[in-house]
Design a protein around this motif. Structure first.
Motif, mmCIF file in Angstrom:
data_model
loop_
_atom_site.group_PDB
_atom_site.id
_atom_site.type_symbol
_atom_site.label_atom_id
_atom_site.label_comp_id
_atom_site.label_asym_id
_atom_site.label_seq_id
_atom_site.Cartn_x
_atom_site.Cartn_y
_atom_site.Cartn_z
ATOM 1 N N ASN A 278 10.928 12.811 1.916
ATOM 2 C CA ASN A 278 9.765 13.177 1.111
ATOM 3 C C ASN A 278 8.722 12.070 1.123
ATOM 4 O O ASN A 278 7.514 12.331 1.180
ATOM 5 C CB ASN A 278 10.215 13.477 -0.320
ATOM 6 N N CYS A 279 9.194 10.832 1.060
ATOM 7 C CA CYS A 279 8.285 9.692 1.104
ATOM 8 C C CYS A 279 7.539 9.640 2.434
ATOM 9 O O CYS A 279 6.323 9.425 2.474
ATOM 10 C CB CYS A 279 9.069 8.405 0.878
ATOM 11 N N ARG A 280 8.252 9.842 3.545
ATOM 12 C CA ARG A 280 7.613 9.837 4.862
ATOM 13 C C ARG A 280 6.555 10.948 4.957
ATOM 14 O O ARG A 280 5.467 10.741 5.512
ATOM 15 C CB ARG A 280 8.672 10.016 5.950
ATOM 16 N N LYS A 281 6.873 12.103 4.392
ATOM 17 C CA LYS A 281 5.934 13.227 4.441
ATOM 18 C C LYS A 281 4.654 12.904 3.670
ATOM 19 O O LYS A 281 3.539 13.151 4.161
ATOM 20 C CB LYS A 281 6.603 14.466 3.845
ATOM 21 N N GLU B 163 7.692 1.586 8.580
ATOM 22 C CA GLU B 163 8.199 2.411 9.678
ATOM 23 C C GLU B 163 7.063 3.202 10.336
ATOM 24 O O GLU B 163 6.974 3.286 11.559
ATOM 25 C CB GLU B 163 9.265 3.379 9.149
ATOM 26 N N ILE B 164 6.186 3.800 9.504
ATOM 27 C CA ILE B 164 5.119 4.642 10.044
ATOM 28 C C ILE B 164 4.095 3.806 10.803
ATOM 29 O O ILE B 164 3.641 4.196 11.885
ATOM 30 C CB ILE B 164 4.441 5.417 8.894
ATOM 31 N N GLN B 165 3.718 2.658 10.276
ATOM 32 C CA GLN B 165 2.643 1.881 10.866
ATOM 33 C C GLN B 165 3.102 1.022 12.040
ATOM 34 O O GLN B 165 2.410 0.930 13.050
ATOM 35 C CB GLN B 165 2.000 0.983 9.799
ATOM 36 N N THR C 267 11.802 7.556 -4.638
ATOM 37 C CA THR C 267 10.781 7.773 -3.608
ATOM 38 C C THR C 267 9.738 6.663 -3.643
ATOM 39 O O THR C 267 9.314 6.163 -2.595
ATOM 40 C CB THR C 267 10.113 9.140 -3.821
ATOM 41 N N GLY C 268 9.326 6.266 -4.844
ATOM 42 C CA GLY C 268 8.357 5.185 -4.954
ATOM 43 C C GLY C 268 8.892 3.858 -4.438
ATOM 44 O O GLY C 268 8.170 3.098 -3.797
ATOM 45 N N LEU C 269 10.175 3.588 -4.691
ATOM 46 C CA LEU C 269 10.769 2.344 -4.194
ATOM 47 C C LEU C 269 10.884 2.339 -2.668
ATOM 48 O O LEU C 269 10.883 1.277 -2.048
ATOM 49 C CB LEU C 269 12.150 2.152 -4.823
ATOM 50 N N LEU C 270 10.992 3.528 -2.063
ATOM 51 C CA LEU C 270 11.068 3.624 -0.600
ATOM 52 C C LEU C 270 9.700 3.575 0.059
ATOM 53 O O LEU C 270 9.613 3.536 1.295
ATOM 54 C CB LEU C 270 11.778 4.918 -0.209
ATOM 55 N N GLY C 271 8.621 3.581 -0.749
ATOM 56 C CA GLY C 271 7.280 3.638 -0.178
ATOM 57 C C GLY C 271 6.953 2.474 0.721
ATOM 58 O O GLY C 271 6.336 2.642 1.778
ATOM 59 N N GLY C 272 7.360 1.252 0.357
ATOM 60 C CA GLY C 272 7.028 0.086 1.161
ATOM 61 C C GLY C 272 7.734 0.093 2.499
ATOM 62 O O GLY C 272 7.115 -0.107 3.557
ATOM 63 N N ARG C 273 9.031 0.348 2.495
ATOM 64 C CA ARG C 273 9.801 0.373 3.744
ATOM 65 C C ARG C 273 9.320 1.487 4.664
ATOM 66 O O ARG C 273 9.189 1.298 5.880
ATOM 67 C CB ARG C 273 11.275 0.542 3.404
ATOM 68 N N THR C 274 9.044 2.669 4.090
ATOM 69 C CA THR C 274 8.614 3.802 4.909
ATOM 70 C C THR C 274 7.234 3.549 5.518
ATOM 71 O O THR C 274 6.962 3.948 6.659
ATOM 72 C CB THR C 274 8.590 5.089 4.061
ATOM 73 N N ALA C 275 6.354 2.885 4.775
ATOM 74 C CA ALA C 275 5.036 2.555 5.314
ATOM 75 C C ALA C 275 5.162 1.615 6.507
ATOM 76 O O ALA C 275 4.409 1.740 7.494
ATOM 77 C CB ALA C 275 4.183 1.910 4.226
ATOM 78 N N ALA D 256 0.827 -1.207 0.000
ATOM 79 C CA ALA D 256 0.000 0.000 0.000
ATOM 80 C C ALA D 256 0.859 1.254 0.000
ATOM 81 O O ALA D 256 0.499 2.273 -0.601
ATOM 82 C CB ALA D 256 -0.930 -0.015 1.212
ATOM 83 N N GLY D 257 2.028 1.179 0.645
ATOM 84 C CA GLY D 257 2.935 2.329 0.651
ATOM 85 C C GLY D 257 3.416 2.658 -0.747
ATOM 86 O O GLY D 257 3.456 3.830 -1.161
ATOM 87 N N HIS D 258 3.787 1.637 -1.527
ATOM 88 C CA HIS D 258 4.165 1.864 -2.918
ATOM 89 C C HIS D 258 3.011 2.494 -3.706
ATOM 90 O O HIS D 258 3.210 3.404 -4.514
ATOM 91 C CB HIS D 258 4.557 0.534 -3.582
ATOM 92 N N ALA D 259 1.793 1.979 -3.469
ATOM 93 C CA ALA D 259 0.642 2.454 -4.229
ATOM 94 C C ALA D 259 0.337 3.926 -3.927
ATOM 95 O O ALA D 259 0.042 4.708 -4.835
ATOM 96 C CB ALA D 259 -0.572 1.579 -3.917
ATOM 97 N N VAL D 260 0.413 4.329 -2.672
ATOM 98 C CA VAL D 260 0.106 5.719 -2.299
ATOM 99 C C VAL D 260 1.102 6.678 -2.944
ATOM 100 O O VAL D 260 0.722 7.746 -3.453
ATOM 101 C CB VAL D 260 0.094 5.870 -0.766
ATOM 102 N N ILE D 261 2.385 6.328 -2.935
ATOM 103 C CA ILE D 261 3.385 7.190 -3.581
ATOM 104 C C ILE D 261 3.091 7.305 -5.074
ATOM 105 O O ILE D 261 3.197 8.386 -5.673
ATOM 106 C CB ILE D 261 4.805 6.630 -3.357
ATOM 107 N N GLY D 262 2.703 6.188 -5.701
ATOM 108 C CA GLY D 262 2.379 6.229 -7.121
ATOM 109 C C GLY D 262 1.169 7.090 -7.420
ATOM 110 O O GLY D 262 1.080 7.698 -8.498
ATOM 111 N N LEU D 263 0.242 7.169 -6.462
ATOM 112 C CA LEU D 263 -0.955 7.977 -6.676
ATOM 113 C C LEU D 263 -0.722 9.456 -6.387
ATOM 114 O O LEU D 263 -1.302 10.328 -7.058
ATOM 115 C CB LEU D 263 -2.085 7.457 -5.770
ATOM 116 N N LYS D 264 0.097 9.764 -5.423
ATOM 117 C CA LYS D 264 0.209 11.151 -4.943
ATOM 118 C C LYS D 264 1.438 11.886 -5.477
ATOM 119 O O LYS D 264 1.466 13.114 -5.424
ATOM 120 C CB LYS D 264 0.251 11.153 -3.412
ATOM 121 N N LEU D 265 2.450 11.197 -5.966
ATOM 122 C CA LEU D 265 3.649 11.860 -6.469
ATOM 123 C C LEU D 265 3.525 12.025 -7.981
ATOM 124 O O LEU D 265 3.285 11.055 -8.707
ATOM 125 C CB LEU D 265 4.896 11.045 -6.118
#
Length: 651
Positions: free
Chosen positions: A564-567, A485-487, A475-483, A424-433
């Motif tokens: 940027n991904c975390r933000k 971390e946040i969750q 940034t998109g590749l970091l989406g999964g790892r960052t998600a 889902a983290g990858h998907a959100v970055i793809g939708l919002k960036l």
């Protein structure tokens, strides 16, 4: 002669059978001595006898009847007048028939030949068998230096069978015109390129394009691999090159196609510990044949390779391979054309859109696209379907890219929600960036070595990428790892492939593309493969201080993208939870469903009216419970309680 040799095993077997029959028929004949014959000569009735009188003995053979049985006999009797008279009376008693043979009528030769012929047949059989298997030696020694090129006199491939490379076709059309009517070129004083080097990634259709040239020109097509020239014995490859061009001259005009020419055309003297004499002699002979003392008019050499960087410079100079044709990966228009070519013999359902399929397969070669349609057809047969559906092709794309789905592999509940948030983290970055790739499909079903799979394609295909697009990819590749971390306040090893890709992109930005504060200086060779003997001992192009600066720049790019991904994920936490919840429940989401989640908060578009028959009861979406955070992250007890609550809700 060869047809007769094919019947030799049959003749051999028949001769053995006849010999066995002959000797078995003789098995009922009794071989007597003179004493035994004297005992029965007056007691039995002879039926048919043959008497051969020689100078010293009498040879008798025939049959007699004893106890109502017919018995064969053979005996040698001393020659005397008394014995001759006695035998004539006894053998003709009671109607017996006696035949007197002349010993000088050649029966001896017949007897000798009857014994020799079986052995001659056996000897001839084994001689030809050994000769056929290579025991002849001398004939095979001459054939060893013969060319292994395969000849096709009537090539069926045409340009209509080759799609996705229109510019490449234009580059080789002059070859076709020259092979059809060379006179108009010679009248103008022009000469056609002697050699064409086709360069491109594997599977892009280099061999198919070369065949199409021969098919359009209607000339013989000699095809051989570069490895077919190289043998253990020095000089064999050069002999095969000479024989190949000699044979081609007899069929001129024609095309000689050498596939994987880098196997024989590598730079001379660049081997580790010395050169390869056999390969270098073969290359020397090829150079001479292409542009040397001999004139090979009417012969066009086409070669293919995906490693042009290792070829010898003498092979690439003008007069040999005069023209280089780069066969690149097809664009979206080319992919659609390739799909139409390979879909000719496929039964496709009405819901199949090859245009949409082309959009979903960026970076696929022609061979990959053919494999997608073939895998889709196999899946349709496996399901006993009448036609190939879009669902089959969708699954085929996933199988080609990532391998078959491992549905038997079961997640624990903790792992499943972890993978759901990662994807889902990858998907959100793809939708919002803005510059990130578009999300086409997200699934948490394991494939290959991946626990989940996120299919993202470029918004539009480009030949050149801007710095902002590389930043968006990282940034998109970091989406999964960052998600994660946040969750969850911790990270898993599931992002190992993402980290590998983003590190390579960041290094190329600094070392190759000059997209850092170090300026437009290239600190690395852009070609990825190392050529042993030339690159292995090559020193670094920069100092240790510059290497440290490169490391700082790479780290700075990744850190900036991480922040940027975390933000973005923090600002869109509700969308992250929504996509993760639906992924946890449904395991696979399409582009349309993800877009509906972002716009309407549900999988379907409420503005699209559905009939009562099509309406389905709304499925309950299992909500992931809130996990309390602490200043140091998430407590293990709170994490366990949250997953226990989730399991109860699901039940």
């Amino acid at each position: 002669m060869k047809k007769w040799l094919n019947y030799l095993p049959t003749i051999f077997i028949l001769s053995i059978v006849l010999s066995l029959v002959f000797y078995s028929s003789q098995g009922s004949t009794v071989q007597m001595n003179y004493t035994q014959f004297e005992k029965i000569v007056d007691e039995v009735d002879f039926k048919k006898s043959s008497m051969t009188i020689s100078s010293t003995v009498i040879h008798l053979e025939g049959t007699y009847e004893q106890n109502s049985k017919t018995v064969g006999y053979k005996v040698i009797v001393p020659r005397t007048e008394k014995n001759i008279e006695k035998l004539e009376k006894s053998l003709q008693r009671n109607g017996g028939k006696l035949t007197v043979e002349d010993p000088n009528q050649g029966s001896v030769w017949i007897s000798i030949l009857s014994q020799i012929i079986p052995f001659l047949i056996i000897a001839v059989f084994f001689y030809f068998m050994f000769a056929k298997m290579g025991g002849g030696g001398n004939n095979k020694a001459f054939e060893f230096a013969k060319s292994k090129a395969r000849v096709e006199s009537n090539v069926k491939v045409r340009f209509k069978d080759v799609a996705g490379c229109e510019e490449e076709k234009e580059e080789v059309k002059e070859i076709i015109d020259y092979l059809r009517s060379p006179k108009k070129f010679t009248d103008m004083g022009a000469h056609i390129p002697k050699g064409i080097l086709m360069v491109g990634p594997p599977g892009t259709g280099k061999t198919l394009l070369a065949k199409a040239v021969a098919g359009e020109a209607n000339v013989p097509f000699f095809s051989i691999s570069g490895s077919d020239f190289v043998e253990m014995f020095v000089g064999t490859g050069a002999s095969r090159v000479r024989d190949m061009f000699k044979t081609a001259q007899k069929s001129a005009p024609c095309i000689i196609f050498i596939d994987e020419i880098d196997a024989v055309g590598r730079q001379r003297g660049a081997g580790m510990g010395g050169g390869n004499d056999e390969r270098e002699q073969t290359l020397n002979q090829l150079l001479v044949e292409m542009d040397g003392m001999t004139d090979n008019a009417g012969i066009v050499v086409i070669a293919a390779t995906n490693r042009p960087d290792v070829l010898d410079p003498a092979l690439l100079r003008s007069g040999r391979f005069d023209r280089r044709v780069t066969v690149s990966l097809p664009d979206i228009k080319g992919r659609e054309a390739i799909l139409h070519v390979h879909a000719r013999n496929k039964k496709l359902a009405s819901d199949v859109s090859l245009a949409n399929l082309a959009k979903r397969t960026p970076g696929f070669s022609g061979a990959d696209l053919a494999n997608v349609l073939n895998e889709g057809a196999i899946l349709a047969v496996r399901k006993n379907e009448a036609k190939v559906t879009m669902t089959d092709l969708d699954e085929a794309i996933d199988r080609v890219m990532m391998g078959p789905a491992k549905k038997s592999k079961k997640y624990t509940e903790k792992d499943k929600i972890l993978v759901a948030y990662h994807e889902a983290g990858h998907a959100v970055i793809g939708l919002k960036l803005e510059d990130a790739d578009m999300v086409q499909k997200v699934t948490i079903i394991p494939r290959g070595d991946a626990g989940g799979y996120n299919l993202m394609t470029p918004r539009e295909e480009k030949y050149f990428h801007r710095k902002s697009e590389f930043i968006a990819q990282i940034t998109g590749l970091l989406g999964g790892r960052t998600a994660e971390e946040i969750q969850f306040g911790e990270i898993s090893a599931g992002a190992v492939n993402d980290i590998e890709k983003l590190t390579e992109i960041a290094k190329n930005m600094v070392r190759v593309y000059g997209m850092s504060s170090l300026g437009p200086i290239q600190y690395a060779d852009p070609q990825g493969n190392v050529f042993l003997g030339r690159d292995y001992t090559k020193g670094s192009d920069y100092s240790a201080g510059v290497a440290a600066e490169i490391d700082k720049e790479v780290r700075a790019i990744v850190d900036e993208c991480h922040e940027n991904c975390r933000k973005i994920l923090t600002e869109n936490k509700d969308l992250l939870d929504l996509i993760a919840n639906n992924l946890y429940e449904h395991e696979t989401l399409t582009n349309e469903e993800i877009t509906n989640l972002m716009n309407y908060g549900q999988l379907t578009d409420p503005n699209v009216e559905t009939s009562e028959e099509e309406e389905k009861p709304e499925q309950e979406v299992v909500q992931v419970p809130e996990i309390p955070e602490t200043s140091t992250g998430v407590d293990q007890k709170d994490l366990d309680d949250a997953f226990n609550e989730l399991t109860k809700k699901k039940d």
